[in-house]
Design an enzyme around this catalytic site. Structure first.
Site, short mmCIF file in Angstrom:
data_model
loop_
_atom_site.label_atom_id
_atom_site.label_comp_id
_atom_site.label_asym_id
_atom_site.label_seq_id
_atom_site.Cartn_x
_atom_site.Cartn_y
_atom_site.Cartn_z
N ASP A 29 15.91 38.82 34.11
CA ASP A 29 15.39 39.90 34.95
C ASP A 29 16.47 40.96 35.12
OD1 ASP A 29 14.53 41.41 37.40
OD2 ASP A 29 12.94 39.91 37.40
N ASN A 86 3.66 35.83 40.78
CA ASN A 86 3.09 36.72 41.77
C ASN A 86 1.80 37.31 41.21
OD1 ASN A 86 5.26 36.46 43.68
ND2 ASN A 86 6.49 37.80 42.37
N GLY A 92 3.44 41.18 45.49
CA GLY A 92 4.51 41.98 44.91
C GLY A 92 4.58 41.90 43.39
N GLN A 93 3.43 41.69 42.74
CA GLN A 93 3.43 41.71 41.26
C GLN A 93 3.74 43.13 40.81
OE1 GLN A 93 -0.21 40.52 39.28
NE2 GLN A 93 0.68 40.82 37.25
N HIS A 99 3.77 37.12 34.23
CA HIS A 99 5.16 36.67 34.06
C HIS A 99 5.47 35.57 35.06
CE1 HIS A 99 5.12 40.29 36.63
NE2 HIS A 99 6.21 39.86 37.23
N LEU A 100 6.21 34.61 34.57
CA LEU A 100 6.64 33.46 35.36
C LEU A 100 8.12 33.63 35.65
CD1 LEU A 100 6.20 30.51 36.43
CD2 LEU A 100 6.63 29.74 34.08
N HIS A 101 8.47 33.68 36.94
CA HIS A 101 9.89 33.78 37.33
C HIS A 101 10.49 32.38 37.38
CE1 HIS A 101 9.78 37.98 39.07
NE2 HIS A 101 8.50 37.68 39.17
#
Ligand code: ZN
Length: 113
Positions: A29, A86, A92-93, A99-101
């Protein structure tokens, strides 16, 4: 639809890619919230988890297993880590591409803010 993550998956923008296969791309990120903060995205466009369909199940499972492997690779598997998806504005996307954090390397609170 060419959002920024479609461009990352296609290698059209500079990003810190740490894993890539036919289905997914993983990269650091640009605004990390912890020592380890990696995003795992499907290479093909899915706007978010709310847009995922039954045929996407193997892809979604693969994303989780890639995250698990990367957590081991990052050395946070035993200390602990969090996987976050998200969905929508309240969560808060920020980018309309699933996407996977993978977040780890520090202690986290619960519930998430
Ligand atoms: Zn996209």
């Amino acid at each position: 639809m060419e959002d920024i993550f479609c461009q990352v998956a296609a290698g059209k923008v500079q990003s810190d890619v740490i894993y890539k296969d036919d289905e997914v791309t993983a990269f650091r990120d640009v605004r990390p919230v912890a020592k380890t903060h990696i995003l795992i995205i499907p290479n093909r466009h899915i706007s978010g988890i709310s847009e995922a369909k039954e045929p996407d199940a193997p892809l979604l499972g693969h994303m989780l297993l890639v995250a698990k492997k990367l957590a081991e690779q990052e050395g946070v598997a035993s200390s602990g880590y969090r996987l976050v998806i998200n969905s929508g504005p309240d969560a808060g996307q920020a980018v309309p591409h699933l996407h996977l954090h993978l977040i780890g390397g520090r202690e986290m609170g619960w519930p998430p803010g």
